[in-house]
Write a protein that holds these residues in place. Structure first.
Motif: not given
Length: 330
Positions: A154-164, A225-235, A269-270, A321-326
């Motif tokens: 639940d700690g992700a923020a808008p604009g965070d880069a996603l690293i794999l 998507s679980r990270m996005a949902d927990a943080s109130g965001l989309s990706c 939801e993608a 930022p959160r939208t209707s699609v995760t």
């Protein structure tokens, strides 16, 4: 019928699991934090914090030594993804029917394989339980010590880069191997990657992360998507930037799918193209890589740290930022 996949391909689907847990009323304790989707529960002892997680794998490979190494990596990753230092492990081993002499031989191989990983990660193999069943299953409960705030979803923020930190497609390659469709060299590369310790990579990445998890049975799309949902965001994901195991995209184009693939796709939801590469977003990963949300101005430093630790990590997308699609892609 196609054979039932092993490893994380044999997991119960995400929606089924969520529905089963929805009405669970467990005891609430101030010293136990167990948020949905987190990789481990957090236990507090005064000012000290410990994490605990458990995992097991239905065998997908006939070598019990190698299967034990993969199961040990898989179980330790949950603790490492929380930013914790692994501490102790308990084994849960189900052997198929065999003579007592074979039981002793298999257990020796399994414990030796697992202990090789645990020794590399400074984990004490402190005990466990054995039983006999229809097929080989190997699992471990792992604990860890947290020196600072644990890394949750639940700690992700808008604009965070996603690293794999690791390629996708292991589930597809292994499913193809069960059907006799995979190339031997591709399978060998997957098995080598899945059985390599990950502690150095987690320690390199976690100091930069706002949120972190390991990519396992629900696939990259499911865990992201679980990270996005927990943080109130989309990706948003850049499909062209995804690291892919050799052979996986070609096999996905031929329709090879792991057992849990359809359930993983239905749970997210993608908005995605119908391409083989996009299909691999829902591929279950056994002992998969770490996924971290990192402030964009720290992403290059995180990638350099991962490289020094031996990982070919990539930026694969952005938290939005959160939208209707995760989940969307570009």
């Amino acid at each position: 019928p196609k054979p039932l996949c092993g490893g994380c391909g044999a997991k119960v689907g995400p929606d089924t699991l969520d529905n089963a847990l929805a009405d669970l009323r467990s005891v609430a304790r101030d010293d136990v934090r167990n948020l949905p989707g987190d990789d481990a529960a957090i236990l507090t002892f005064g000012s000290a914090r410990q994490v605990i997680s458990t995992d097991h794998l239905r065998a997908f490979w006939s070598d019990p030594w190698l299967m034990a190494r993969i199961a040990a990596v898989h179980a330790a990753n949950d603790v490492l993804a929380m930013g914790a230092e692994p501490q102790a492990a308990l084994a849960q081993i189900t052997l198929p029917p065999m003579t007592e002499a074979m039981q002793a031989a298999w257990l020796t191989e399994i414990l030796d394989g697992a202990n090789g990983i645990f020794t590399a990660e400074n984990i004490a193999l402190a005990g466990g339980h054995t039983s006999v069943g229809s097929e080989l299953t190997i699992g471990f409960t792992v604990t860890g010590i947290v020196a600072k705030k644990p890394l949750a979803l639940d700690g992700a923020a808008p604009g965070d880069a996603l690293i794999l930190t690791a390629p996708l497609g292991s589930g597809t390659v292994l499913a193809a191997e069960m059907e006799g469709k995979a190339q031997g060299d591709d399978v060998a590369r997957v098995l080598s990657a899945l059985s390599a310790p990950r502690g150095a990579i987690a320690r390199a990445l976690s100091p930069f992360a706002n949120a972190m998890t390991d990519v396992t049975g629900f696939g990259l799309a499911g865990h992201l998507s679980r990270m996005a949902d927990a943080s109130g965001l989309s990706c948003e994901i850049a499909l062209d930037d995804l690291p892919i195991f050799d052979g996986a995209e070609e096999l996905a184009a031929k329709g090879v799918r792991s057992t849990i693939w359809a359930a993983n796709r239905a749970a997210v939801e993608a908005t995605l193209p119908e391409t083989p590469r996009a299909a691999l977003l829902f591929d279950p990963q056994t002992a998969g890589g770490f996924l971290a949300a990192v402030p964009s101005d720290k992403a290059s430093h995180a990638l350099a740290a991962c490289s020094e630790a031996g990982a070919e990590a990539r930026v694969i997308g952005t938290m939005t930022p959160r939208t209707s699609v995760t989940l969307t892609c570009r």
